[in-house]
Write an enzyme that holds these catalytic residues in place. Structure first.
Site, PDB file in Angstrom:
ATOM      1  N   PRO A  23      31.540  24.600  19.885  1.00 53.15           N
ATOM      2  CA  PRO A  23      32.043  25.969  20.036  1.00 53.15           C
ATOM      3  C   PRO A  23      32.892  26.406  18.839  1.00 53.15           C
ATOM      4  O   PRO A  23      33.202  27.583  18.693  1.00 53.15           O
ATOM      5  CB  PRO A  23      32.882  25.930  21.321  1.00 53.15           C
ATOM      6  CG  PRO A  23      33.008  24.509  21.702  1.00 53.15           C
ATOM      7  CD  PRO A  23      32.040  23.690  20.920  1.00 53.15           C
ATOM      8  N   GLU A  83      36.423  15.780  24.685  1.00 45.95           N
ATOM      9  CA  GLU A  83      37.248  16.870  24.140  1.00 45.95           C
ATOM     10  C   GLU A  83      36.865  17.240  22.721  1.00 45.95           C
ATOM     11  O   GLU A  83      37.181  18.303  22.230  1.00 45.95           O
ATOM     12  CB  GLU A  83      38.735  16.481  24.165  1.00 45.95           C
ATOM     13  CG  GLU A  83      39.340  16.441  25.550  1.00 45.95           C
ATOM     14  CD  GLU A  83      39.150  17.740  26.313  1.00 45.95           C
ATOM     15  OE1 GLU A  83      39.654  18.775  25.857  1.00 45.95           O
ATOM     16  OE2 GLU A  83      38.490  17.693  27.372  1.00 45.95           O
ATOM     17  N   ARG A 131       9.710  28.168  18.134  1.00 46.68           N
ATOM     18  CA  ARG A 131       8.943  29.423  18.184  1.00 46.68           C
ATOM     19  C   ARG A 131       8.494  29.872  16.804  1.00 46.68           C
ATOM     20  O   ARG A 131       7.567  30.652  16.678  1.00 46.68           O
ATOM     21  CB  ARG A 131       9.776  30.518  18.853  1.00 46.68           C
ATOM     22  CG  ARG A 131      10.173  30.123  20.271  1.00 46.68           C
ATOM     23  CD  ARG A 131      10.956  31.188  21.002  1.00 46.68           C
ATOM     24  NE  ARG A 131      10.165  32.377  21.193  1.00 46.68           N
ATOM     25  CZ  ARG A 131      10.323  33.499  20.522  1.00 46.68           C
ATOM     26  NH1 ARG A 131      11.268  33.589  19.607  1.00 46.68           N
ATOM     27  NH2 ARG A 131       9.556  34.522  20.748  1.00 46.68           N
ATOM     28  N   ASP A 162       9.683  40.242  18.520  1.00 42.59           N
ATOM     29  CA  ASP A 162      10.746  40.022  19.485  1.00 42.59           C
ATOM     30  C   ASP A 162      12.010  40.806  19.239  1.00 42.59           C
ATOM     31  O   ASP A 162      12.253  41.265  18.151  1.00 42.59           O
ATOM     32  CB  ASP A 162      11.195  38.569  19.417  1.00 42.59           C
ATOM     33  CG  ASP A 162      10.274  37.696  20.169  1.00 42.59           C
ATOM     34  OD1 ASP A 162       9.634  38.180  21.076  1.00 42.59           O
ATOM     35  OD2 ASP A 162      10.204  36.512  19.809  1.00 42.59           O
TER      36      ASP A 162
HETATM   37  N1  ADE Z   1      29.402  22.411  22.879  1.00 45.00           N
HETATM   38  C1  ADE Z   1      30.167  22.844  23.892  1.00 45.00           C
HETATM   39  N2  ADE Z   1      30.127  24.175  23.980  1.00 45.00           N
HETATM   40  C2  ADE Z   1      29.295  24.613  23.001  1.00 45.00           C
HETATM   41  C3  ADE Z   1      28.858  25.887  22.553  1.00 45.00           C
HETATM   42  N3  ADE Z   1      29.245  27.006  23.151  1.00 45.00           N
HETATM   43  N4  ADE Z   1      28.012  25.939  21.506  1.00 45.00           N
HETATM   44  C4  ADE Z   1      27.636  24.814  20.879  1.00 45.00           C
HETATM   45  N5  ADE Z   1      28.016  23.589  21.244  1.00 45.00           N
HETATM   46  C5  ADE Z   1      28.856  23.483  22.286  1.00 45.00           C
END
Ligand code: ADE
Length: 249
Positions: free
Chosen positions: A87, A114, A152, A167
């Site tokens: 993230p 974590e 794809r 698309d």
């Molecule tokens: N690992 C945990 N959450 C994630 C996300 N939103 N995008 C990519 N990898 C992740």
């Protein structure tokens, strides 16, 4: 394309192996998917890959040595850039997918717990990619999202070769609405232009809908896009009709 995935849950990838377009890509040898479990690269006899964080706090952190060994093994087989799903990375876009799809090989690192020891990211990872602003328990599903998005683009995988480019997002716009038989579903009819057989009329209707739906739902996308004269006119017509309809309701 060759994709090597480093994950402590290799069995999760049976889902993409066994169904849909990714299965077809594997069967047609357009995709080679290999998994590397860091537990097989542990010095520790309990096959442990996580430890408590230095500095304290909740949760566990993935240790650098087994991940480094797994990534190095994966990279020496596939010779690809190393992408960590996290993230913390920039959000994945269609444009990024398209450019990554041109690579002959990629190594995807799916973390758990974590986080991952920062030194491993610094030494072994070329880039991080997030699939959106929410947190999952691990990078496996994001890695599968990326794999499906990439597949794809592989030539000879998608039935209708034209449809990747038609698309949503390939032209910075959402897709137009689609209809198939029956012509009348519980009183809701297929829009008349689609039944005319007139290719030009159909093209204009679809372009109008794509522009209009993007204007309604994702004005942020439209704001980034340079419209040509035809697109400007079609969008203006859509907006006029939409606003008249709104004021009459
Ligand atoms: N690992 C945990 N959450 C994630 C996300 N939103 N995008 C990519 N990898 C992740």
């Amino acid at each position: 394309m060759r994709i090597d995935v480093v994950s402590i849950f290799p069995q999760m990838f049976d889902a993409v192996r066994g169904s849909g377009m990714t299965r077809i890509a594997l069967e047609r040898k357009k995709l080679q998917l290999e998994l590397w479990d860091p537990r097989n690269f542990c010095e520790d006899r309990y096959r442990r890959v996580d430890e408590r964080p230095y500095g304290g706090g909740p949760g566990m952190v993935m240790q650098a040595p087994p991940l480094a060994a797994a990534i190095r093994a994966a990279r020496s087989s596939g010779h690809g850039r190393v992408i960590c799903l996290s993230p913390q990375g920039p959000r994945l876009t269609q444009e990024r997918v398209r450019s990554l799809a041109g690579a002959p090989a990629l190594v995807l690192l799916a973390g758990r717990y974590e986080g991952i020891d920062q030194r491993l990211l610094d030494k072994e990872v070329d880039e991080e990619v997030s699939i959106g602003d929410y947190v999952l328990a691990g990078g496996e599903l994001p890695a599968m999202v990326l794999i499906e998005a990439l597949v794809r683009y592989l030539p000879g995988v998608l039935g209708n070769a034209g449809s990747v480019e038609a698309d949503s997002f390939s032209d910075d716009m959402l897709d137009w609405p689609h209809y198939t038989r029956p012509e009348d579903f519980e009183g809701a009819r297929v829009p008349a232009p689609l039944l005319t057989g007139n290719h030009e009329e159909i093209r204009r209707w679809r372009l109008t809908q794509a522009l209009g739906q993007t204007w309604l739902r994702r004005p942020d996308l439209l704001a980034q896009k340079q419209l040509n004269e035809e697109e400007r006119q079609l969008l203006a017509a859509f907006r006029k009709q939409y606003e008249e309809q709104e004021s009459s309701e």
